[in-house]
Design an enzyme around this catalytic site. Structure first.
Site, PDB file in Angstrom:
ATOM      1  N   PHE A   1       0.939  -1.175   0.119  1.00  0.00           N
ATOM      2  CA  PHE A   1       0.000   0.112  -0.100  1.00  0.00           C
ATOM      3  C   PHE A   1       1.038   1.371   0.004  1.00  0.00           C
ATOM      4  CE2 PHE A   1      -4.411  -0.809  -0.196  1.00  0.00           C
ATOM      5  CZ  PHE A   1      -4.552  -1.779   0.495  1.00  0.00           C
TER       6      PHE A   1
ATOM      7  N   VAL B   1       7.866   3.479  -2.306  1.00  0.00           N
ATOM      8  CA  VAL B   1       8.939   3.244  -1.351  1.00  0.00           C
ATOM      9  C   VAL B   1      10.069   4.174  -2.102  1.00  0.00           C
ATOM     10  CG1 VAL B   1      11.048   1.684  -0.338  1.00  0.00           C
ATOM     11  CG2 VAL B   1       8.460   0.947  -0.479  1.00  0.00           C
TER      12      VAL B   1
ATOM     13  N   ASP C   1       2.955 -12.946   2.177  1.00  0.00           N
ATOM     14  CA  ASP C   1       3.444 -12.456   0.937  1.00  0.00           C
ATOM     15  C   ASP C   1       4.741 -12.514   0.418  1.00  0.00           C
ATOM     16  OD1 ASP C   1       2.501  -9.448  -0.840  1.00  0.00           O
ATOM     17  OD2 ASP C   1       2.563 -11.425  -1.578  1.00  0.00           O
TER      18      ASP C   1
ATOM     19  N   LYS D   1       8.790   4.459   3.094  1.00  0.00           N
ATOM     20  CA  LYS D   1       7.347   3.929   2.612  1.00  0.00           C
ATOM     21  C   LYS D   1       6.448   4.854   2.741  1.00  0.00           C
ATOM     22  CE  LYS D   1       5.363  -0.030   3.405  1.00  0.00           C
ATOM     23  NZ  LYS D   1       4.887  -1.520   3.055  1.00  0.00           N
TER      24      LYS D   1
HETATM   25  N1  LIG Z   1       6.911  -2.835   0.043  1.00  0.00           N
HETATM   26  C1  LIG Z   1       8.024  -2.450   0.699  1.00  0.00           C
HETATM   27  N2  LIG Z   1       7.789  -2.400   2.172  1.00  0.00           N
HETATM   28  N3  LIG Z   1       9.079  -1.888   2.795  1.00  0.00           N
HETATM   29  C2  LIG Z   1       9.836  -2.047   1.894  1.00  0.00           C
HETATM   30  C3  LIG Z   1      11.390  -1.632   1.954  1.00  0.00           C
HETATM   31  C4  LIG Z   1      11.869  -1.454   3.078  1.00  0.00           C
HETATM   32  N4  LIG Z   1      13.356  -1.442   2.993  1.00  0.00           N
HETATM   33  C5  LIG Z   1      13.631  -1.420   1.341  1.00  0.00           C
HETATM   34  N5  LIG Z   1      14.716  -1.338   0.790  1.00  0.00           N
HETATM   35  C6  LIG Z   1      14.689  -1.513  -0.533  1.00  0.00           C
HETATM   36  C7  LIG Z   1      13.297  -1.772  -1.296  1.00  0.00           C
HETATM   37  C8  LIG Z   1      13.269  -1.641  -2.680  1.00  0.00           C
HETATM   38  C9  LIG Z   1      12.208  -2.610  -3.215  1.00  0.00           C
HETATM   39  N6  LIG Z   1      12.626  -2.630  -4.578  1.00  0.00           N
HETATM   40  C10 LIG Z   1      13.556  -1.855  -4.917  1.00  0.00           C
HETATM   41  C11 LIG Z   1      14.085  -1.269  -6.135  1.00  0.00           C
HETATM   42  C12 LIG Z   1      15.156  -0.531  -5.869  1.00  0.00           C
HETATM   43  C13 LIG Z   1      15.806  -0.096  -4.945  1.00  0.00           C
HETATM   44  C14 LIG Z   1      15.329  -0.477  -3.617  1.00  0.00           C
HETATM   45  C15 LIG Z   1      13.989  -1.412  -3.512  1.00  0.00           C
HETATM   46  C16 LIG Z   1      12.061  -1.812  -0.467  1.00  0.00           C
HETATM   47  C17 LIG Z   1      12.175  -1.661   0.868  1.00  0.00           C
HETATM   48  O1  LIG Z   1       9.260  -2.230   0.808  1.00  0.00           O
END
Ligand SMILES: Nc1nnc(-c2c[nH]c3ncc(-c4c[nH]c5ccccc45)cc23)o1
Length: 334
Positions: free
Chosen positions: A88, A91, A192, A106
């Site tokens: 939801f 990020v 998930d 986020k």
């Molecule tokens: N849905 C969600 N809830 N918390 C997170 C989250 C916490 N720390 C994170 N660090 C990186 C990324 C990330 C996801 N795709 C990426 C593509 C490129 C760079 C970074 C990312 C996502 C997170 O994600």
């Protein structure tokens, strides 16, 4: 009472606090009417981490005390700076302007926010779970500051670099199993597990996005709604007659198939164009062992057979799989 709680936030704005303070803050948010949000100071919140986030006179201003950027991938430039979507929210990469600490931030619109988004990350801390640094309400959105996986998610790695080699898959699988072993020991189901919810750092991989996470009170969790992403769902989850933590193990099995072939299970045999939903296929068909990569090693194949076992009672647990030879290649294999 709630009156005094609301008052001491209005004056304070942003403050350092404990996990308990943060949880009462987010519960206050969830119960606040939209009207009450108008009269609030610029931003308000509870930050857990003095080392990483520097609050000045009760203020922690977006684009002043902390800057938000679109992600620039270390190994591949996504051009416009990909902003990955969580269950939801978007990020961003964030950086505290005083400590220079880089974090993930986020943004969850107030109307979509629920305390569960934060509760599990705040209460359950483990090196393979993205650490929560703080929560801030600003401009009608909840900003969750967390440990950043600057290597992006496994999904981005697959999209950019194609199928992963077995030793890389083993490295990721071990970390995910450690995180799951910890969550499952507290009867917590992530719900998930999939490539986009596993993010990479230089020295580890962590689980993210606890928007669908629940804690079981009995031995079986009977869902109100279907939770998760279809392709990675277990047969018992699809049946909606109650499931337990073993559903995460099945989702890890399908995630491994995605890592070794570059596609989730089913889609090559049942193209998405012809199949709007995979729920019936998952329910009727045997587990997708046919989608295991041809060049998959024999030990990894038997690991997958145990992770994808149709009967959750017979399916291996995270603790059992952590001892499996597939992810503990003995010396003479090397
Ligand atoms: N849905 C969600 N809830 N918390 C997170 C989250 C916490 N720390 C994170 N660090 C990186 C990324 C990330 C996801 N795709 C990426 C593509 C490129 C760079 C970074 C990312 C996502 C997170 O994600």
């Amino acid at each position: 009472g709630p009156g005094t709680q609301q008052k001491d936030y209005v004056d304070g704005g942003v403050r350092y606090g404990t996990v308990t303070d943060l949880l009462s803050f987010v519960n206050l948010l969830s119960s606040m009417q939209a009207a009450a949000l108008q009269q609030l100071p610029e931003e308000m919140g509870v930050l857990l981490n003095k080392k990483y986030m520097c609050v000045k006179n009760g203020r922690y201003q977006i684009n002043m005390d902390v800057l938000l950027f679109p992600w620039k991938l270390t190994y591949k430039n996504h051009g416009c700076g990909l902003v990955p979507k969580g269950s939801f929210g978007k990020v961003h990469l964030a950086q505290d302007t005083t400590t220079r600490k880089r974090m993930a931030c986020k943004l969850i619109p107030m109307e979509n926010f629920k305390a569960a988004d934060v509760e599990f990350q705040a209460r359950f801390r483990h090196e393979n779970i993205a650490e929560l640094y703080g929560a801030l309400l600003f401009d009608q959105s909840v900003h969750l500051f967390m440990e950043a996986g600057e290597g992006g998610s496994v999904l981005e790695k697959l999209d950019s670099c194609g199928p992963m080699r077995e030793f890389e898959i083993i490295w990721v699988t071990k970390q995910v199993l450690r995180g799951l072993e910890y969550l499952h020991s507290h009867n917590v189901i992530h719900h998930d597990i999939k490539p986009s919810n596993i993010v990479l750092m230089s020295d580890k991989a962590v689980l993210v996005d606890f928007g669908l996470t629940v804690q079981m009170t009995e031995d079986v969790y009977t869902p109100r709604d279907l939770r998760g992403t279809e392709m990675y769902m277990s047969p018992e989850l699809v049946l909606c007659r109650g499931h337990d933590t073993k559903t995460d193990i099945y989702s890890l099995g399908t995630t491994i198939i995605h890592m070794q072939t570059g596609s989730p299970p089913w889609v090559r045999r049942y193209p998405r164009t012809a199949y709007p939903s995979y729920l019936y296929i998952i329910h009727k068909q045997a587990p997708p062992l046919e989608d295991i990569a041809e060049d998959c090693s024999l030990v990894m194949r038997s690991f997958l057979e145990r992770a994808l076992e149709r009967n959750p009672a017979l399916r291996s647990s995270a603790s059992e799989l952590l001892k499996d030879e597939a992810i503990n290649p003995s010396r003479d294999d090397q």
